[in-house]
Design a protein around this motif. Sequence first.
Motif, mmCIF file in Angstrom:
data_model
loop_
_atom_site.group_PDB
_atom_site.id
_atom_site.type_symbol
_atom_site.label_atom_id
_atom_site.label_comp_id
_atom_site.label_asym_id
_atom_site.label_seq_id
_atom_site.Cartn_x
_atom_site.Cartn_y
_atom_site.Cartn_z
ATOM 1 N N LEU A 1 -26.372 -14.500 -8.768
ATOM 2 C CA LEU A 1 -27.472 -15.245 -8.154
ATOM 3 C C LEU A 1 -27.006 -16.066 -6.956
ATOM 4 C CD1 LEU A 1 -29.217 -16.477 -11.425
ATOM 5 C CD2 LEU A 1 -29.764 -14.446 -10.061
ATOM 6 N N GLU A 2 -25.772 -16.549 -7.000
ATOM 7 C CA GLU A 2 -25.190 -17.312 -5.897
ATOM 8 C C GLU A 2 -23.741 -16.891 -5.721
ATOM 9 O OE1 GLU A 2 -25.549 -21.460 -6.680
ATOM 10 O OE2 GLU A 2 -27.721 -21.386 -6.975
ATOM 11 N N LEU A 3 -23.306 -16.779 -4.483
ATOM 12 C CA LEU A 3 -21.931 -16.388 -4.170
ATOM 13 C C LEU A 3 -21.549 -17.072 -2.864
ATOM 14 C CD1 LEU A 3 -19.574 -14.492 -5.084
ATOM 15 C CD2 LEU A 3 -20.516 -12.791 -3.497
ATOM 16 N N ARG A 4 -20.650 -18.055 -2.954
ATOM 17 C CA ARG A 4 -20.346 -18.870 -1.781
ATOM 18 C C ARG A 4 -18.841 -19.095 -1.644
ATOM 19 N NH1 ARG A 4 -25.064 -20.769 0.055
ATOM 20 N NH2 ARG A 4 -23.989 -22.056 1.585
ATOM 21 N N HIS A 5 -18.430 -19.296 -0.404
ATOM 22 C CA HIS A 5 -17.082 -19.758 -0.082
ATOM 23 C C HIS A 5 -17.243 -21.006 0.774
ATOM 24 C CE1 HIS A 5 -13.124 -19.373 2.294
ATOM 25 N NE2 HIS A 5 -12.857 -19.879 1.092
ATOM 26 N N GLY A 6 -17.096 -22.169 0.146
ATOM 27 C CA GLY A 6 -17.413 -23.399 0.847
ATOM 28 C C GLY A 6 -18.895 -23.437 1.175
ATOM 29 N N GLU A 7 -19.214 -23.594 2.457
ATOM 30 C CA GLU A 7 -20.604 -23.619 2.891
ATOM 31 C C GLU A 7 -21.127 -22.234 3.267
ATOM 32 O OE1 GLU A 7 -22.523 -26.349 2.791
ATOM 33 O OE2 GLU A 7 -20.781 -27.266 1.796
ATOM 34 N N THR A 8 -20.271 -21.220 3.166
ATOM 35 C CA THR A 8 -20.641 -19.875 3.602
ATOM 36 C C THR A 8 -21.276 -19.085 2.464
ATOM 37 O OG1 THR A 8 -18.816 -19.835 5.191
ATOM 38 C CG2 THR A 8 -19.793 -17.711 4.584
ATOM 39 N N ASP A 9 -22.460 -18.534 2.712
ATOM 40 C CA ASP A 9 -23.107 -17.635 1.763
ATOM 41 C C ASP A 9 -22.455 -16.260 1.896
ATOM 42 O OD1 ASP A 9 -24.699 -15.982 0.266
ATOM 43 O OD2 ASP A 9 -26.589 -16.588 1.185
#
Length: 441
Positions: free
Chosen positions: A206-214
């Motif tokens: 549902l969500e996958l992020r690296h820091g502020e990056t989607d």
Amino acid sequence: MTRPKITFIGAGSVVFTQGLLADLFAFAELKDAHIALHDIDTERLDTAEAAAHHIAGHLGADARITAHLDRREALTGADFVINIVQIGMGEATRTDFEIPARYGLRQTIGDTLGIGGIFRALRTFPHLRALGADIAELCPDAWLLNYTNPMAMNVQYLAEATGLTKVVGLCHSVYWTIRDLSDLLEVPYQEVTYRAAGVNHQAWVLELRHGETDLYGRLDELIKSELIAGEEQLRRRVRVDMYRRLGYYPTETSEHSSEYVPWYLHHDSEIERLRLPVGAYLGIVEENVAAYEKTRDALAAGEPLTVEGTMEYAPQIIHSIVTGTPRTVYGNVRNHGLIDNLPRTGVVEVPCLVDASGVQPTRIGSLPSQLAALNRTYLSMNDLVVRAAVEDDPRHIRHAAMTDPATAAALPVERIWQLCDDMVRAHADRLQPALRATLGS
């Protein structure tokens, strides 16, 4: 707790047992645990015991290791029970593939939904009922950590047929999906934050992020750049195909994922386009037997074994409960409002906080509608299989097969009933008596 007792049911699954033991003994607080190994196969049990002693010695663990042909003896006083049985072993698995194949029904893994999943569940349920009764009597405060597939059906059945409440089903698909996506997107796994939910083998990132990056944006760019370059590697994966159409990445392999929907295995062109290995699990069965025999022979010859951790959730859960160390794992539990738009009685896969108080599932809210629609079909089929066993109603076996997307796409209803009759005949000695009836078409 001092010197926790951890009981392995089906310890003769030696390679998996080895990995779990390596994970357990990697924790300093668990090096003195009592490991009770149970299996009904004497040779496999002896091999598991020898492997356990080897791993304990290699990792400097002062564990007490005992082996038991008697399940009740192994369970007495247990704090944790790890269930890794496979009822019928390779013989039953071959039946799950060979009979449906005569009807033109294709399967890749056959352990979760479909005809293979239905009958794997039905031959496992009598074991689960007996195991649950023993736990209730001999170690009522123990946590039952289930790895045996079909995961969602088994956990639902345990809740309805045994009354046990301290049960969680464990699978590594979410973890390895995020590891694989991190590698694909060239982002360190340790720096990725994510949230997933759904049902086992059909959950969704549902969500996958690296820091502020989607990171979904980066995945889209990668798929697009491959297409521009004239390559088709990513688009030839079922899970990528599903992601492109549904908007969320599924947490199970393409081989598994293809079996839970009606769109792929019934079509020769899709099998070719997506490189689907029909019958793949039969090869895995042979590989597992070979791995077991290699371990058995190495131990008999006094040769060293490779001792590697597997990052499985059961050892992490045990460590958190024993020490109070908080961590998050993904577990399969009864819904009861965790996901609003899925049935409350179904088993869902959600993030769970684990600490000294046990396993505490996280409420997700509602899934995107298209994801919930697929998950509801999955859970409807599961419920019919459980109903068949709980209500002693053989008609529900056929109803489950009729509801299964891949089976319904491939066969007319009369053939589905005939196939179920053939499967009942083949597995009759492993089914509860009321379910052994053949009903005709």
